[in-house]
Design a protein around this motif. Structure first.
Motif: not given
Length: 280
Positions: A259-260, A93-94, A235-236, A190, A86-87, A217, A90-91
């Motif tokens: 994660r919302t 996507a960022a 993700r999302a 979470s 997941e991390a 996620n 997220d990275a």
């Protein structure tokens, strides 16, 4: 007077007795090659046992001896891998958002072009007033391309007779897949949950899951017999459907995390070839 020291006339030296309480010098112990090899092999075996029994299950969820499943280390390793995935998602996507091109600003039309268009509209309106046609028709005729002779229109096909509602419902029910199980879970922000199907190698299970208007996620993966696999991650994602084909005999399923900032209810429907459905 001659005071020179003559060493031949000096008294003999005497060895002092060993004082009580003084430690004796350390004596070295000879080591044989066989003893060193045996000690090395014992240390290597102990390290290998720690690696297989504890470190692999706790860090990567790999448990060939099933000791990690009994002690709970395998579950901890799987959660670590899911959090790492997941991390990483997220990275990525960022990073993708950071390199995305900025939205282009609207192009400003020069005032001269706007005035020219206004004059053309006024001339069209005056021409329409002279010939008695509506301004819209004059404008359409001025801008329309020259058309060729139209081909004769084909006769319209006869409309198919409409079917009644009972027939449509019967067709929809026949096309809908048969679900064996349906479960729903509400995840707080979470919070995560894992649901797995017990499957044999090569079995195929149909699935459909939805976040019911929200997004989550997810990680579709499997493990068993010292093996592990990740089929798909997202993700999302609001929902997903498809077929799950077991790569090996074991447990195969989903891990969802919310994660919302609001609770999300996840509903899962499954069918096809599997022994049972378990949630943890």
């Amino acid at each position: 007077m001659n005071n020179r020291f003559d060493i031949s006339k000096a008294p003999p030296l005497r060895a002092e007795p060993r004082q009580h309480g003084v430690a004796a010098p350390v004596q070295s112990v000879p080591a044989t090659s066989g003893g060193l090899i045996r000690s090395t092999l014992i240390a290597a075996g102990a390290a290998g046992a720690i690696l297989v029994l504890f470190w692999l299950p706790a860090e990567y969820g790999i448990d060939p001896t099933r000791v990690g499943a009994l002690t709970g280390l395998t579950e901890m390793g799987e959660i670590k891998q899911q959090l790492a995935a997941e991390a990483e998602a997220d990275a990525q996507a960022a990073a993708a958002e950071a390199v995305a091109p900025p939205a282009q600003a609207p192009v400003a039309v020069p005032a001269e072009i706007v005035q020219r268009l206004d004059r053309i509209d006024a001339q069209l309106a005056a021409l329409a007033a002279v010939i008695g046609a509506p301004p819209a028709a004059v404008e359409l005729a001025a801008t329309a391309p020259v058309e060729t002779a139209a081909a004769p229109a084909a006769p319209e096909a006869e409309a198919a007779p409409t079917t009644g509602e009972p027939v449509e419902e019967a067709v929809a029910e026949a096309a809908a897949p048969e679900w064996r199980d349906e479960i729903s879970y509400t995840l707080d922000p979470s919070e995560g949950i894992e649901v797995k199907l017990t499957m044999e190698e090569g079995q195929v299970a149909r699935f459909f899951w939805t976040a019911n208007g929200g997004v989550v996620n997810f990680d579709l993966h499997g493990d068993g017999g010292g093996q592990s696999i990740s089929y798909e991650q997202g993700r999302a994602v609001p929902e997903a459907t498809g077929d799950l084909i077991a790569a090996f005999t074991g447990n195969h399923g989903w891990f969802w995390r919310n994660r919302t900032e609001a609770p999300v209810t996840v509903t899962l429907r499954t069918g096809g070839e599997y022994a049972e459905l378990n949630a943890t």
